[in-house]
Design a protein around this motif. Structure first.
Motif, PDB file in Angstrom:
ATOM      1  N   PRO A 323       2.495  79.608 -66.811  1.00  0.00           N
ATOM      2  CA  PRO A 323       3.511  79.615 -65.769  1.00  0.00           C
ATOM      3  C   PRO A 323       3.251  80.764 -64.794  1.00  0.00           C
ATOM      4  CG  PRO A 323       4.400  80.533 -67.792  1.00  0.00           C
ATOM      5  CD  PRO A 323       3.013  80.055 -68.106  1.00  0.00           C
ATOM      6  N   ILE A 324       3.301  80.486 -63.520  1.00  0.00           N
ATOM      7  CA  ILE A 324       3.108  81.521 -62.501  1.00  0.00           C
ATOM      8  C   ILE A 324       4.494  82.001 -62.072  1.00  0.00           C
ATOM      9  CG2 ILE A 324       2.010  82.115 -60.324  1.00  0.00           C
ATOM     10  CD1 ILE A 324       0.117  81.254 -62.624  1.00  0.00           C
ATOM     11  N   VAL A 325       4.830  83.204 -62.480  1.00  0.00           N
ATOM     12  CA  VAL A 325       6.206  83.684 -62.360  1.00  0.00           C
ATOM     13  C   VAL A 325       6.387  84.500 -61.090  1.00  0.00           C
ATOM     14  CG1 VAL A 325       8.012  84.998 -63.492  1.00  0.00           C
ATOM     15  CG2 VAL A 325       6.376  83.713 -64.845  1.00  0.00           C
ATOM     16  N   ALA A 326       7.389  84.118 -60.304  1.00  0.00           N
ATOM     17  CA  ALA A 326       7.724  84.872 -59.090  1.00  0.00           C
ATOM     18  C   ALA A 326       8.815  85.874 -59.420  1.00  0.00           C
ATOM     19  CB  ALA A 326       8.209  83.925 -57.999  1.00  0.00           C
ATOM     20  N   ILE A 327       8.566  87.144 -59.158  1.00  0.00           N
ATOM     21  CA  ILE A 327       9.537  88.216 -59.423  1.00  0.00           C
ATOM     22  C   ILE A 327       9.738  89.008 -58.145  1.00  0.00           C
ATOM     23  CG2 ILE A 327       9.874  90.400 -60.653  1.00  0.00           C
ATOM     24  CD1 ILE A 327      10.316  88.132 -62.485  1.00  0.00           C
ATOM     25  N   GLU A 328      10.975  89.263 -57.810  1.00  0.00           N
ATOM     26  CA  GLU A 328      11.288  90.124 -56.672  1.00  0.00           C
ATOM     27  C   GLU A 328      11.722  91.480 -57.210  1.00  0.00           C
ATOM     28  OE1 GLU A 328      10.853  89.546 -53.560  1.00  0.00           O
ATOM     29  OE2 GLU A 328      10.229  87.471 -53.791  1.00  0.00           O
ATOM     30  N   ARG A 449      23.854  82.631 -64.090  1.00  0.00           N
ATOM     31  CA  ARG A 449      23.520  81.208 -64.166  1.00  0.00           C
ATOM     32  C   ARG A 449      22.315  80.876 -63.289  1.00  0.00           C
ATOM     33  NH1 ARG A 449      29.181  80.952 -64.126  1.00  0.00           N
ATOM     34  NH2 ARG A 449      29.228  80.521 -61.877  1.00  0.00           N
ATOM     35  N   GLU A 450      22.247  81.456 -62.079  1.00  0.00           N
ATOM     36  CA  GLU A 450      21.132  81.178 -61.187  1.00  0.00           C
ATOM     37  C   GLU A 450      19.820  81.735 -61.723  1.00  0.00           C
ATOM     38  OE1 GLU A 450      22.315  82.706 -57.424  1.00  0.00           O
ATOM     39  OE2 GLU A 450      23.563  80.948 -56.912  1.00  0.00           O
ATOM     40  N   ARG A 451      19.889  82.942 -62.315  1.00  0.00           N
ATOM     41  CA  ARG A 451      18.664  83.535 -62.858  1.00  0.00           C
ATOM     42  C   ARG A 451      18.161  82.740 -64.067  1.00  0.00           C
ATOM     43  NH1 ARG A 451      14.770  84.909 -61.359  1.00  0.00           N
ATOM     44  NH2 ARG A 451      14.185  86.042 -63.246  1.00  0.00           N
ATOM     45  N   VAL A 452      19.070  82.308 -64.934  1.00  0.00           N
ATOM     46  CA  VAL A 452      18.669  81.525 -66.102  1.00  0.00           C
ATOM     47  C   VAL A 452      18.041  80.203 -65.650  1.00  0.00           C
ATOM     48  CG1 VAL A 452      19.538  80.220 -68.081  1.00  0.00           C
ATOM     49  CG2 VAL A 452      20.277  82.588 -67.707  1.00  0.00           C
ATOM     50  N   LYS A 453      18.655  79.540 -64.672  1.00  0.00           N
ATOM     51  CA  LYS A 453      18.107  78.284 -64.169  1.00  0.00           C
ATOM     52  C   LYS A 453      16.714  78.498 -63.577  1.00  0.00           C
ATOM     53  CE  LYS A 453      19.049  74.521 -60.891  1.00  0.00           C
ATOM     54  NZ  LYS A 453      19.976  74.002 -59.865  1.00  0.00           N
ATOM     55  N   ALA A 454      16.550  79.576 -62.817  1.00  0.00           N
ATOM     56  CA  ALA A 454      15.263  79.839 -62.165  1.00  0.00           C
ATOM     57  C   ALA A 454      14.175  80.144 -63.195  1.00  0.00           C
ATOM     58  CB  ALA A 454      15.408  81.003 -61.187  1.00  0.00           C
ATOM     59  N   ILE A 455      14.486  80.975 -64.189  1.00  0.00           N
ATOM     60  CA  ILE A 455      13.457  81.372 -65.149  1.00  0.00           C
ATOM     61  C   ILE A 455      13.085  80.210 -66.061  1.00  0.00           C
ATOM     62  CG2 ILE A 455      14.824  82.247 -67.116  1.00  0.00           C
ATOM     63  CD1 ILE A 455      12.119  84.354 -65.508  1.00  0.00           C
ATOM     64  N   ILE A 456      14.038  79.318 -66.356  1.00  0.00           N
ATOM     65  CA  ILE A 456      13.734  78.112 -67.139  1.00  0.00           C
ATOM     66  C   ILE A 456      12.738  77.234 -66.376  1.00  0.00           C
ATOM     67  CG2 ILE A 456      14.715  75.894 -67.872  1.00  0.00           C
ATOM     68  CD1 ILE A 456      17.170  77.440 -68.853  1.00  0.00           C
ATOM     69  N   GLY A 457      12.946  77.106 -65.053  1.00  0.00           N
ATOM     70  CA  GLY A 457      12.029  76.322 -64.237  1.00  0.00           C
ATOM     71  C   GLY A 457      10.660  76.959 -64.141  1.00  0.00           C
ATOM     72  N   GLN A 458      10.622  78.287 -63.960  1.00  0.00           N
ATOM     73  CA  GLN A 458       9.344  78.979 -63.821  1.00  0.00           C
ATOM     74  C   GLN A 458       8.497  78.884 -65.086  1.00  0.00           C
ATOM     75  OE1 GLN A 458      10.820  82.814 -62.654  1.00  0.00           O
ATOM     76  NE2 GLN A 458      10.446  82.449 -60.488  1.00  0.00           N
ATOM     77  N   PHE A 459       9.136  78.938 -66.246  1.00  0.00           N
ATOM     78  CA  PHE A 459       8.400  78.899 -67.504  1.00  0.00           C
ATOM     79  C   PHE A 459       8.319  77.490 -68.101  1.00  0.00           C
ATOM     80  CE2 PHE A 459       8.877  83.434 -67.248  1.00  0.00           C
ATOM     81  CZ  PHE A 459       7.784  83.932 -67.941  1.00  0.00           C
ATOM     82  N   ASP A 460       8.828  76.500 -67.366  1.00  0.00           N
ATOM     83  CA  ASP A 460       8.747  75.102 -67.793  1.00  0.00           C
ATOM     84  C   ASP A 460       9.297  74.932 -69.212  1.00  0.00           C
ATOM     85  OD1 ASP A 460       8.188  72.396 -67.617  1.00  0.00           O
ATOM     86  OD2 ASP A 460       6.120  72.617 -68.337  1.00  0.00           O
ATOM     87  N   GLN A 476       6.553  82.048 -77.338  1.00  0.00           N
ATOM     88  CA  GLN A 476       6.038  83.173 -76.561  1.00  0.00           C
ATOM     89  C   GLN A 476       6.570  83.129 -75.124  1.00  0.00           C
ATOM     90  OE1 GLN A 476       2.030  83.029 -75.037  1.00  0.00           O
ATOM     91  NE2 GLN A 476       1.549  84.938 -76.086  1.00  0.00           N
ATOM     92  N   ARG A 477       6.602  81.924 -74.553  1.00  0.00           N
ATOM     93  CA  ARG A 477       7.143  81.782 -73.199  1.00  0.00           C
ATOM     94  C   ARG A 477       8.616  82.184 -73.146  1.00  0.00           C
ATOM     95  NH1 ARG A 477       5.014  76.469 -69.941  1.00  0.00           N
ATOM     96  NH2 ARG A 477       2.789  76.707 -70.345  1.00  0.00           N
ATOM     97  N   LEU A 478       9.374  81.748 -74.150  1.00  0.00           N
ATOM     98  CA  LEU A 478      10.803  82.080 -74.177  1.00  0.00           C
ATOM     99  C   LEU A 478      11.007  83.582 -74.308  1.00  0.00           C
ATOM    100  CD1 LEU A 478      13.788  81.407 -74.291  1.00  0.00           C
ATOM    101  CD2 LEU A 478      13.521  80.833 -76.715  1.00  0.00           C
ATOM    102  N   ALA A 479      10.222  84.235 -75.161  1.00  0.00           N
ATOM    103  CA  ALA A 479      10.334  85.684 -75.310  1.00  0.00           C
ATOM    104  C   ALA A 479      10.028  86.394 -73.994  1.00  0.00           C
ATOM    105  CB  ALA A 479       9.393  86.172 -76.409  1.00  0.00           C
ATOM    106  N   MET A 480       9.005  85.923 -73.292  1.00  0.00           N
ATOM    107  CA  MET A 480       8.661  86.512 -72.001  1.00  0.00           C
ATOM    108  C   MET A 480       9.772  86.254 -70.981  1.00  0.00           C
ATOM    109  SD  MET A 480       6.215  88.094 -70.237  1.00  0.00           S
ATOM    110  CE  MET A 480       4.536  87.677 -70.649  1.00  0.00           C
TER     111      MET A 480
END
Length: 588
Positions: A323-328, A449-460, A476-480
């Protein structure tokens, strides 16, 4: 003359019921012959069936079909007859941590029925080979990880078996301990003519064996000597050195993102070693390199291993894709060259024992910083102090602009942490885990809620999946994801790839590269020295002291230079430090 067979299987099968209630084949129609008096490696990704196969060889699991003979005995019909002649060291060997080293040896001798008149000689031999004669009175729970593995091997060998089975004996231990374990194994083979079957995640260990069996999804993909298997990658292996202003991991990321043209790519020695897909055109490779020159290099066993896995049926493609994770990063954070971690004269004592002695270093924003050392070196103690999980005895320690000796809670809100072992809630769903950890980091309401939705999408991730039932790669993805849900400025990773296969490690580090490119600072501990090549700088500790600090190239030069890998550099620096420490004590 053909050697007798230690193991012979024909159409061997073993099925289990998965978390979804459906049956799956852990071992599928497996046919293999393993010769007597040899050391044979089992290699393959997580879920390949290696441990299941070993447990069937020991008689601990009954096959669902086919035949399996061990030492000429039908193990399905006569498991006890096989167990009387073998020794087996599983991944989590059962040492009794409240008992001393000697008491553990005594207990296993009792369990194996070793006669009293043979014990003294056998114990003396095992203690000498493992260099543990000085520690017979020490509780097993007080040993370092490497010493526990050596004691586990000694307990496994309190009797002399005809066949020794080792399931990833070196997982989670440093290069020095790995070297020691293999010296012990090779001494036993030479002295006692043992047959050995070992599963391993390290291709250099597989390369020391007489034969290698490559498995995936319960099937045997290939069997042969290391040399025979290595030839499969001939003509497909290259090395490319990026320009000075480009980290090797950035070029590696570009190449590994094109799996139809590039089988594998890893940073090594400031360059990138890669494998071209057999059906890829040379001009495709040139487009990906974008002006960076590539030269052919000699193929290695790991190249053939990755080639075989990539050519297999691709079932694991979704899990191995990074997963290519976008972080601000937080506005107003440190500038690129500014230190976000500042350590000066850091000391941590436990009673009279000094775990960390006067350690100093800085870590810059967006840097990947590796903290390395042998088991028991003090790196975990340093790591825990950096995370705010353990107070320092003395010294200065600032993380994200906060003095950890005065405001640990404030600093923890700006950092993320991924533990070595899966430490989330196994009975909660993916969404519930992320909501819990987001709340613990201070997120509330719509933002949470928005952050959880976004990170679920980013990590598939599947939000409804139960955490404890996820495959290893997705755990491992969930832990990250849990460590990143609050968009931290700094991410701490404690041996995050321990015990996972090369495919999963590549995926993990592709994500870390993306985080670094987004400005996240990463501090990581690892026992895989190849992973030090992804770091901008590394620190090597031993006995609480800092032995080396610099870029991977600078560390290799300190170790003696030349064309040496990070394993060899690490061992050389630690041994140099211990020799200097010994000389100073003698002089005093």
């Amino acid at each position: 003359m053909t050697s007798a067979l230690t193991v012979r299987s024909r159409n061997l099968r073993k099925s289990f019921i998965g978390a979804d209630g459906k049956a799956f084949d852990a071992v599928q129609d497996l046919c293999l012959d393993i010769r007597e008096g040899t050391i044979t490696a089992l290699v393959g990704p997580d879920g390949a069936g290696k441990t299941t196969l070993m447990r069937m060889m020991t008689g601990l699991l009954a096959p669902d079909g086919g035949t399996l003979d061990v030492l000429g005995i039908d193990v399905t019909r006569r498991p006890q007859a096989v167990q009387d002649r073998i020794s087996y060291m599983p991944q989590r060997f059962g040492l009794y941590e409240d008992l001393s080293v000697q008491e553990n040896l005594d207990l296993y001798a009792d369990l194996h029925g070793v006669p009293q008149d043979l014990r003294a000689e056998r114990f003396s031999r095992m203690l000498e080979m493992t260099d543990m004669a000085r520690f017979t009175g020490r509780p097993a729970g007080k040993l370092s990880g490497g010493m526990k593995q050596k004691l586990g091997l000694a307990c496994t060998l309190v009797r002399v078996p005809d066949l020794l089975l080792l399931d990833e004996p070196s997982v989670g231990v440093d290069p020095l301990s790995r070297r020691d374990l293999w010296e012990i194994i090779e001494q036993l083979i030479e002295a006692e003519g043992l047959s050995v079957i070992v599963s391993t995640a390290y291709m250099d260990e597989a390369g020391r064996c007489d034969e290698v069996l490559v498995m995936d999804h319960g099937r045997l993909l290939a069997q042969g000597t290391p040399g025979e298997l290595t030839k499969k990658a001939r003509g497909l292996t290259f090395v490319a050195a990026p320009p000075a202003n480009m980290p090797a991991r950035d070029l590696q990321a570009r190449l590994i993102d094109a799996p139809d043209r590039i089988i594998d790519a890893v940073p090594r020695g400031g360059a990138v070693r890669f494998i071209r897909a057999p059906d890829a055109e040379l001009q495709d490779m040139e487009v990906l390199l974008d002006g960076v020159e590539a030269e052919p290099r000699a193929e290695q066993l790991e190249d053939a291993f990755m080639l075989l896995l990539r050519q297999h049926d691709g079932v694991r493609e979704a899990e191995s894709k990074a997963p290519i994770v976008a972080i601000e990063p937080e506005p107003g954070g440190a500038e690129d060259d500014e230190a976000v971690i500042h350590v000066r004269d850091l000391v941590r004592r436990f009673g009279d024992f000094t775990a960390v002695a006067s350690t100093s270093f800085d870590v810059r924003r967006g840097e990947i910083f590796g903290l390395l050392g042998p088991n028991g070196a003090g790196k975990t103690t340093t790591f825990r102090m950096l995370c705010g999980l353990l107070p320092a005895t003395s010294g200065t320690l600032e993380v994200a602009g906060v003095n950890l000796r005065r405001a640990r809670a404030q600093a923890r809100r700006r950092i993320g942490y991924v533990a070595q072992k899966f430490s989330l809630y196994a009975n909660l769903t993916v969404r519930e885990n992320l909501e819990f950890f987001g709340g613990a980091y201070g997120l509330r309401g719509t933002i949470l809620r928005e952050r959880v939705k976004a990170i679920i999408g980013q990590f598939d991730l599947d939000p409804a999946a139960v955490g404890g039932e996820l495959p290893h790669g997705y755990k491992q993805r969930l832990a990250m994801a849990a460590g990143l849900v609050h968009e931290p400025e700094i991410l701490f990773l404690d041996e995050p790839t321990s015990g996972i296969d090369p495919l999963a490690r590549r995926s993990f580090w592709r994500t870390i590269t993306a985080l670094s490119q987004a400005g996240v600072t990463v501090v990581v501990t690892t026992h895989f020295m190849e992973e030090a090549e992804y770091c901008d700088r590394i620190a090597i500790q031993d006995a609480g002291r800092m032995l080396a600090l610099g870029t991977p190239q600078q560390v290799r030069e300190q170790a003696g230079g030349g064309d040496i890998d990070m394993d060899a550099a690490f061992i050389a620096i630690v041994e140099q430090g211990r020799a200097a420490d010994h000389d100073s004590k003698v002089a005093a």
